[in-house]
Enzyme design. Structure first.
Site, PDB file in Angstrom:
ATOM      1  N   ASN A  14       6.747   3.830  -0.193  1.00 39.89           N
ATOM      2  CA  ASN A  14       5.570   3.696  -1.074  1.00 39.89           C
ATOM      3  C   ASN A  14       4.633   4.886  -0.893  1.00 39.89           C
ATOM      4  OD1 ASN A  14       5.074   1.146  -2.812  1.00 39.89           O
ATOM      5  ND2 ASN A  14       6.110   0.356  -0.979  1.00 39.89           N
ATOM      6  N   LEU A  94      -5.186  -6.139  10.604  1.00 36.41           N
ATOM      7  CA  LEU A  94      -6.391  -5.393  10.964  1.00 36.41           C
ATOM      8  C   LEU A  94      -7.437  -6.328  11.560  1.00 36.41           C
ATOM      9  CD1 LEU A  94      -6.554  -3.178   7.764  1.00 36.41           C
ATOM     10  CD2 LEU A  94      -5.879  -2.437  10.057  1.00 36.41           C
ATOM     11  N   ASN A 108      -3.967  -3.140  -0.076  1.00 29.71           N
ATOM     12  CA  ASN A 108      -2.607  -3.373   0.420  1.00 29.71           C
ATOM     13  C   ASN A 108      -1.665  -3.707  -0.736  1.00 29.71           C
ATOM     14  OD1 ASN A 108      -0.552  -3.841   2.410  1.00 29.71           O
ATOM     15  ND2 ASN A 108      -0.853  -6.045   2.150  1.00 29.71           N
ATOM     16  N   HIS A 110       1.750  -6.023  -1.474  1.00 28.14           N
ATOM     17  CA  HIS A 110       2.574  -7.101  -0.925  1.00 28.14           C
ATOM     18  C   HIS A 110       3.685  -7.393  -1.930  1.00 28.14           C
ATOM     19  CE1 HIS A 110       3.553 -10.498   1.557  1.00 28.14           C
ATOM     20  NE2 HIS A 110       3.526 -11.302   0.502  1.00 28.14           N
TER      21      HIS A 110
HETATM   22  C1  GAR Z   1       7.238  -2.632   1.057  1.00 29.32           C
HETATM   23  O1  GAR Z   1       8.130  -3.480   0.379  1.00 29.32           O
HETATM   24  C2  GAR Z   1       5.856  -3.251   1.125  1.00 29.32           C
HETATM   25  O2  GAR Z   1       5.467  -3.931  -0.045  1.00 29.32           O
HETATM   26  C3  GAR Z   1       6.038  -4.208   2.270  1.00 29.32           C
HETATM   27  O3  GAR Z   1       6.765  -3.479   3.223  1.00 29.32           O
HETATM   28  C4  GAR Z   1       7.614  -2.557   2.544  1.00 29.32           C
HETATM   29  C5  GAR Z   1       7.362  -1.175   3.108  1.00 29.32           C
HETATM   30  O4  GAR Z   1       8.285  -0.251   2.604  1.00 29.32           O
HETATM   31  N1  GAR Z   1       4.786  -4.708   2.778  1.00 29.32           N
HETATM   32  C6  GAR Z   1       4.614  -5.949   3.259  1.00 29.32           C
HETATM   33  O5  GAR Z   1       5.523  -6.742   3.372  1.00 29.32           O
HETATM   34  C7  GAR Z   1       3.199  -6.272   3.673  1.00 29.32           C
HETATM   35  N2  GAR Z   1       3.066  -7.675   3.960  1.00 29.32           N
HETATM   36  P1  GAR Z   1       7.994   1.302   2.644  1.00 29.32           P
HETATM   37  O6  GAR Z   1       7.609   1.650   4.091  1.00 29.32           O
HETATM   38  O7  GAR Z   1       9.269   1.959   2.255  1.00 29.32           O
HETATM   39  O8  GAR Z   1       6.864   1.589   1.689  1.00 29.32           O
END
Ligand code: GAR
Length: 194
Positions: A14, A94, A108, A110
Site C-alpha cells: 500500500n 497505537l 488507517n 482495513h
Molecule cells: C493490507 O491488506 C492492509 O489493509 C492490512 O494489512 C495489509 C498490509 O499489506 N491492514 C490491516 O489488516 C489492518 N488491520 P501491505 O504491507 O502490502 O500494504
C-alpha cells in the site's frame, strides 16, 4: 501541500502504491512523503521505500511497552513535522499518547468493513466465511481497534476467488485505488479550506 509519514510493518505494498501516486498520479502536488517508518527494521517495505528514494526510519518495537515505544516514535517524528500519519499495514495498536499527539490526523486502511471485522487477518475471515463481497474501509484512528470514524468504503467482489491468495490480490488492488483516492480527496478539501 501536506507532509505525510507512512507507517508500515511488513510488505509495504500500500505504501508503494501511494508513493507511485505521489510521484506521478492523483496525489502529485497534494502531499509529500516525509518519512516511511516501521516498527520492524526488517520490513520488506523499507527496502522498497529506499529504492524509491524515500526517507526511511525504524525503531524495533518488540519487547517494548506500548506507551514507552510510542514516546520514542513521537520524538523520532519531531524533526519531520508530518501533518498526517498514514497507517498502511502497521500492525501495532497505537497508545493514547500517540493518538493525542496526532489527534484527527491518523488514518488507517482495513481490508474489511470495520463494523463487521476488526484486527488482523480480514481476508482469511472473508475466505473462511465464504463471503461474496468484502468492504475495504479507510478510517480515522482512535483509541479502539478499528473503531474510528469511517472516511470511505468500497465493496470488492470476491465471487469465484478459489484461494485466499486470489481473494487477497483482488482486495489489494481495490485497497491501492481507494487509499490514494481518499487521501487525494481529504488533502484537496483541506487545502481548499485554508
Ligand atoms: C493490507 O491488506 C492492509 O489493509 C492490512 O494489512 C495489509 C498490509 O499489506 N491492514 C490491516 O489488516 C489492518 N488491520 P501491505 O504491507 O502490502 O500494504
Amino acid at each position: 501541500m501536506k507532509k505525510i509519514a507512512i507507517f508500515i510493518s511488513g510488505r509495504g505494498s500500500n505504501m508503494q502504491a501511494i508513493a507511485q501516486e505521489v510521484k506521478s498520479g492523483i496525489l502529485q502536488n497534494l502531499c509529500q512523503i516525509v518519512l516511511v517508518f516501521s516498527n520492524n527494521c526488517a520490513a520488506g517495505g523499507l527496502q522498497i521505500a529506499r529504492q524509491n528514494g524515500l526517507p526511511v526510519g525504524c525503531i524495533e518495537s518488540s519487547g517494548k511497552k506500548r506507551t514507552e515505544f510510542d514516546r520514542e516514535v513521537i520524538a523520532f517524528l519531531q524533526p519531520y513535522q508530518p501533518d498526517y500519519i498514514i497507517l498502511a499495514g502497521y500492525m501495532r495498536i497505537l497508545s493514547p499518547v500517540f493518538i493525542k499527539t496526532y489527534e484527527g490526523k491518523i488514518i488507517n486502511i482495513h481490508p474489511a468493513d470495520t463494523r463487521l471485522h476488526q484486527g488482523l487477518h480480514a481476508y482469511q475471515w472473508a475466505f473462511e466465511n465464504q463471503l461474496e463481497t468484502t468492504t475495504i474501509t479507510i478510517h480515522y484512528v482512535n483509541e479502539g481497534v478499528d473503531t474510528g470514524q469511517i472516511i470511505a468504503q468500497q465493496n470488492v467482489d470476491l465471487k469465484g476467488a478459489a484461494t485466499l491468495e486470489e481473494m487477497e490480490q483482488r482486495g489489494l488492488q481495490a485497497e491501492y485505488n481507494l487509499y490514494s483516492r481518499t487521501l487525494a480527496m481529504l488533502f484537496a478539501e483541506s487545502d481548499a479550506q485554508q
